[in-house]
Write an enzyme that holds these catalytic residues in place. Structure first.
Site, PDB file in Angstrom:
ATOM      1  N   ASP A 128       0.804  -1.355   0.170  1.00  0.00           N
ATOM      2  CA  ASP A 128      -0.085  -0.063   0.042  1.00  0.00           C
ATOM      3  C   ASP A 128       0.834   1.393   0.047  1.00  0.00           C
ATOM      4  OD1 ASP A 128      -2.239  -1.512  -0.054  1.00  0.00           O
ATOM      5  OD2 ASP A 128      -2.724  -1.131   2.093  1.00  0.00           O
ATOM      6  N   GLU A 229      -7.579  -4.108  -4.970  1.00  0.00           N
ATOM      7  CA  GLU A 229      -6.547  -3.680  -4.029  1.00  0.00           C
ATOM      8  C   GLU A 229      -6.819  -2.319  -3.462  1.00  0.00           C
ATOM      9  OE1 GLU A 229      -4.001  -3.951  -2.176  1.00  0.00           O
ATOM     10  OE2 GLU A 229      -2.977  -5.506  -2.779  1.00  0.00           O
ATOM     11  N   THR A 230      -6.670  -2.070  -2.060  1.00  0.00           N
ATOM     12  CA  THR A 230      -7.016  -0.784  -1.424  1.00  0.00           C
ATOM     13  C   THR A 230      -6.147  -0.447  -0.462  1.00  0.00           C
ATOM     14  OG1 THR A 230      -8.965   0.665  -0.756  1.00  0.00           O
ATOM     15  CG2 THR A 230      -8.842  -1.618   0.089  1.00  0.00           C
ATOM     16  N   ASN A 232      -5.413  -0.350   2.931  1.00  0.00           N
ATOM     17  CA  ASN A 232      -6.019  -0.910   4.256  1.00  0.00           C
ATOM     18  C   ASN A 232      -4.754  -1.549   5.027  1.00  0.00           C
ATOM     19  OD1 ASN A 232      -5.449  -3.149   2.921  1.00  0.00           O
ATOM     20  ND2 ASN A 232      -7.639  -3.637   2.728  1.00  0.00           N
ATOM     21  N   ASP A 258      -6.946  -7.770  -3.199  1.00  0.00           N
ATOM     22  CA  ASP A 258      -6.139  -7.364  -1.939  1.00  0.00           C
ATOM     23  C   ASP A 258      -5.256  -8.407  -1.264  1.00  0.00           C
ATOM     24  OD1 ASP A 258      -5.464  -5.821   0.270  1.00  0.00           O
ATOM     25  OD2 ASP A 258      -7.213  -4.694   0.073  1.00  0.00           O
ATOM     26  N   ASP A 374     -20.824  -0.445  -7.199  1.00  0.00           N
ATOM     27  CA  ASP A 374     -20.990   0.643  -6.171  1.00  0.00           C
ATOM     28  C   ASP A 374     -21.445   2.025  -6.944  1.00  0.00           C
ATOM     29  OD1 ASP A 374     -20.461   1.961  -3.483  1.00  0.00           O
ATOM     30  OD2 ASP A 374     -18.728   2.860  -4.634  1.00  0.00           O
ATOM     31  N   GLU A 422     -26.014  -0.829  -7.883  1.00  0.00           N
ATOM     32  CA  GLU A 422     -26.712   0.367  -6.594  1.00  0.00           C
ATOM     33  C   GLU A 422     -26.892   1.499  -7.286  1.00  0.00           C
ATOM     34  OE1 GLU A 422     -24.861   2.182  -2.315  1.00  0.00           O
ATOM     35  OE2 GLU A 422     -23.485   2.249  -4.314  1.00  0.00           O
ATOM     36  N   ASP A 500     -23.888  -0.881   4.537  1.00  0.00           N
ATOM     37  CA  ASP A 500     -23.791   0.715   4.728  1.00  0.00           C
ATOM     38  C   ASP A 500     -25.112   1.183   5.364  1.00  0.00           C
ATOM     39  OD1 ASP A 500     -25.027   0.133   2.512  1.00  0.00           O
ATOM     40  OD2 ASP A 500     -24.592   2.051   1.306  1.00  0.00           O
TER      41      ASP A 500
END
Length: 745
Positions: A128, A229-230, A232, A258, A374, A422, A500
């Site tokens: 990251d 991948e983010t 975190n 990730d 999203d 969404e 959420d």
């Protein structure tokens, strides 16, 4: 589907081809590293381009890397790019300002050669940007004071993978209408699970080991929160939440699984382990869906409001800002319908290519069966820069191209992909529930809000029996032909809660959000202030009853039910309705269940099984009010409590709070000759006079959500244990705010 972008070995594994796209770059150099973090490159190459193609390429000999540059392990790489705002200068060296004109020019270019850039097509990422060894993010920023910092040693690198033939098992080809979706965080699913080896908890491998338990629950599709991948890796550095990213809605790359969720984090490990997990779910008959975030990226937005100079330059932005991002009319800022940094440029054909190729990779190579998108309205944007305008029928939007290029699963099942939107974003005309193109299913937020209001806001919000009836039967007003649509009931993904917001328990146990609690329950900023929730006057038995009702609405309605991981045993987040940053043991699923939780899980499991056993609840088309097989019973018919059919006056009167329906099972090849569902939204008991169950048949009780049945543990019974009631005219007293389910046999 094939493409050439990214880094790949040739068939003989003798050479690696590197290809990257940038329409506006004037020079791109490839940098190759033997060590991912804290070291300089071992070699760099100037890339070549064919004019007017935007394609930059370089082929490198593996033997040269091994023999000359002593790279014997994974090959790590990144790019440096120059453009009109920062032209190449022979005087430039790493960390210098040679050639600099502006951080951003009038065309939106943000090239900066001091920033090594992650390949958007990298199949795995080394680390990251912020991690336990490096918490200062300014190294990646443009702007005064930071533009000349060389990010090379610290920036995430792409990893060249050799490819494999690892099996992902046999894909389920089940029709989407027959699915029961379980939305869950891959880490939270097993991080707290004592039945899983400690080394595997919170990983892809651990999730795969959970597949048999989810199959036993009745789940047919597991929908994981984002797995791209983010940033975190720093979540566990301290006990606290500021800046933490648990949910993962800030993608750094659209191809790489990730690493944080892998037991094997070595190069190639996350990919292998992800495919192993997919196979485990497929072996248990469960589809794997992934929540994807193509509306914005993890590079974020402007560091300071009104300051166009300082942005993160990590990948997309430094390669071609105006291609990959939707910009304001003056090209100085990001256009933002996401609230987290600005829109991805979904109307640009090359930016769309990346979305299509990413989806194809996760589908064809990694084995994913479907995707939840999203803030999907951003993918329907019909302009690149200077605004936002959702246009459903514009064939050039990403929404329509995804369906055209990848193909949805047929309604009857078979090969294909399940696509779930969404159907909203922030601002403009982004709220588009019921208005997505053919082929798209949607999270039906109107289903959620209608039942929530009716359960929790009696006398405050007006909900008519007609509105309830529409939601019970698949929301024809949103997806039926009368809406100018060609979709079906199963394009409505019905949910009461999702990640959420409140959990199912908290929806009926909390009057308002409580997000400012100390760690490990918070603090979390944001969260909806209008939840349509109610604590049932603090009565614990009524809270459980209300939760059973909410679950019953999902399982007894036409459409596709989705519930959140842990709702099957009344998981709580202590009234936090925006736990996006809580990577804590209080936000992971806890399998140490109380007696009440165990009873609820049994209820949930039996209701799921009932839905799966009765195709009459899973119609391929909207119900008809006529008899289509000559047995003198309508395919679907509504009833008032007195046993008579309601007229328009009853349906449209918000003062009425009780409704029932019967489905003719024989028209759906159902094992039950008829099904009957009654809902009493009143606060007091209501007697329901039962309708005709068919010649020679009687009604049998399957489920009653009321507290008396909880005491005896029979809120829902196993097949064969149904209680005989009687035939037409039998009067059944249903408690206030209760749901009744009967079968005729």
């Amino acid at each position: 589907m094939s493409w050439t972008l990214g880094a790949r070995y040739d068939a003989s594994k003798s050479n690696i081809s590197f290809q990257v796209y940038s329409k506006n770059a004037t020079r791109i150099d490839l940098y190759i590293y033997a060590t991912a973090y804290g070291a300089q490159e071992v070699v760099s190459y100037e890339m070549t381009t064919v004019p007017d193609t935007g394609l930059w390429s370089k082929t490198v000999s593996v033997a040269t890397l091994q023999n000359t540059y002593k790279i014997t392990g994974p090959v790590y790489y990144g790019y440096r790019a120059w453009g009109k705002n920062w032209p190449f200068s022979t005087a430039w060296t790493k960390g210098s300002a040679a050639g600099f004109i502006a951080d951003v020019d009038g065309s939106g270019n943000r090239f900066n050669p001091n920033k090594v850039l992650l390949d958007p097509y990298a199949l795995e990422i080394s680390h990251d940007p912020s991690n336990p060894q490096s918490t200062d993010g300014s190294v990646f920023a443009s702007g005064p004071g930071t533009r000349n910092i060389d990010s090379g040693p610290r920036v995430p690198k792409g990893i060249v993978l050799a490819g494999d033939s690892q099996s992902i098992g046999t894909r389920p080809t089940r029709a989407f209408k027959d699915d029961v979706i379980y939305e869950v965080h891959v880490r939270g699913l097993t991080r707290n699970d004592s039945s899983i080896d400690p080394a595997y908890r919170g990983t892809y491998k651990g999730a795969g080991l959970k597949a048999p338990a989810l199959a036993a629950l009745g789940v047919t599709a597991v929908e994981f929160l984002p797995l791209h991948e983010t940033e975190n890796d720093a979540n566990d550095n301290a006990v606290g939440t500021p800046g933490d990213n648990y949910w993962g809605y800030m993608s750094l790359n659209y191809f790489a699984p990730d690493r944080r969720y892998a037991y094997d984090t070595k190069a190639g490990g996350p990919t292998r382990e992800f495919k192993e997990m997919v196979k485990a779910f497929h072996d248990n008959g469960i589809k794997v869906f992934v929540d994807v975030v193509y509306n914005h990226t993890g590079e974020g937005g402007a560091w300071k409001a009104g300051d166009s100079s300082t942005y993160n330059v990590i990948s997309f932005r430094g390669l071609d800002n105006a291609t990959y991002y939707s910009l304001t009319g003056d090209k100085q800022f990001n256009w933002d319908n996401t609230g987290v940094g600005g829109n991805y440029n979904t109307y640009n054909p090359k930016a769309q290519d990346l979305i299509i190729h990413s989806l194809a990779y996760w589908k064809d190579t990694l084995g994913v069966d479907g995707f939840r998108f999203d803030l999907a309205s951003v993918l329907g944007n019909a302009q690149e820069h200077g605004g936002f305008n959702f246009v459903r029928d514009n064939s050039n939007t990403a929404l329509n191209r995804i369906i055209r290029d990848l193909g949805p699963r047929p309604g009857s099942g078979g090969a294909g992909t399940d696509f779930i939107a969404e159907p909203w974003a922030i601002g403009g005309n982004s709220y588009q529930v019921g208005n997505f193109p053919a082929g798209w299913a949607e999270w039906n937020g109107i289903f959620r809000d209608t039942f929530r209001k009716d359960q929790n806001q009696l006398g405050v919000e007006t909900v008519t029996p007609g509105q309830l009836a529409t939601r019970f039967t698949g929301s024809a007003d949103l997806y039926g032909e009368g809406n100018g649509d060609t979709r079906k009931p199963y394009h409505s993904v019905n949910f009461m809660v999702a990640h959420d917001g409140f959990t199912l328990k908290d929806l009926y146990s909390c009057n308002s959000k409580n997000n400012n609690q100390p760690w490990p329950y918070g603090p979390s900023d944001g969260g909806d202030d209008n939840n349509h929730s109610w604590d049932q006057g603090g009565n614990a038995a009524d809270q459980r009853k209300a939760a059973r009702n909410g679950f019953a609405f999902l399982m007894l309605s036409a459409g596709v039910p989705m519930f959140n991981g842990g709702d099957e045993f009344l998981r709580s987040q202590a009234c936090n309705n925006n736990a996006y940053n809580l990577d804590s043991d209080k936000n992971w699923l806890n399998y140490s269940l109380s007696a009440d939780q165990t009873k609820f899980k049994t209820f949930a499991q039996r209701l799921i099984a009932f839905r799966k056993a009765h195709p009459a609840l899973r119609p391929a088309n909207f119900y008809l009010s006529t008899d289509t097989n000559g047995n003198v019973m309508e395919q679907h018919r509504w009833f008032k409590p007195d046993g008579y059919v309601p007229d328009a006056g009853y349906f449209n009167n918000g003062s009425n709070h009780a409704i029932a329906f019967r489905i003719d099972g024989t028209e759906f090849n159902d094992s039950a000759s008829a099904l009957y569902v009654a809902y009493n939204g009143w606060s007091d008991n209501v007697n329901f006079n039962l309708p005709w169950p068919g010649n020679g048949k009687n009604w049998y009780r399957v489920a009653d959500t009321c507290p008396w049945a909880e005491t005896d543990g029979v809120n829902a019974v196993a097949p064969g244990a149904e209680t005989l009631l009687g035939g037409e005219g039998y009067s059944y007293g249903l408690c206030g705010r209760g749901v009744l389910l009967l079968i005729a046999k």
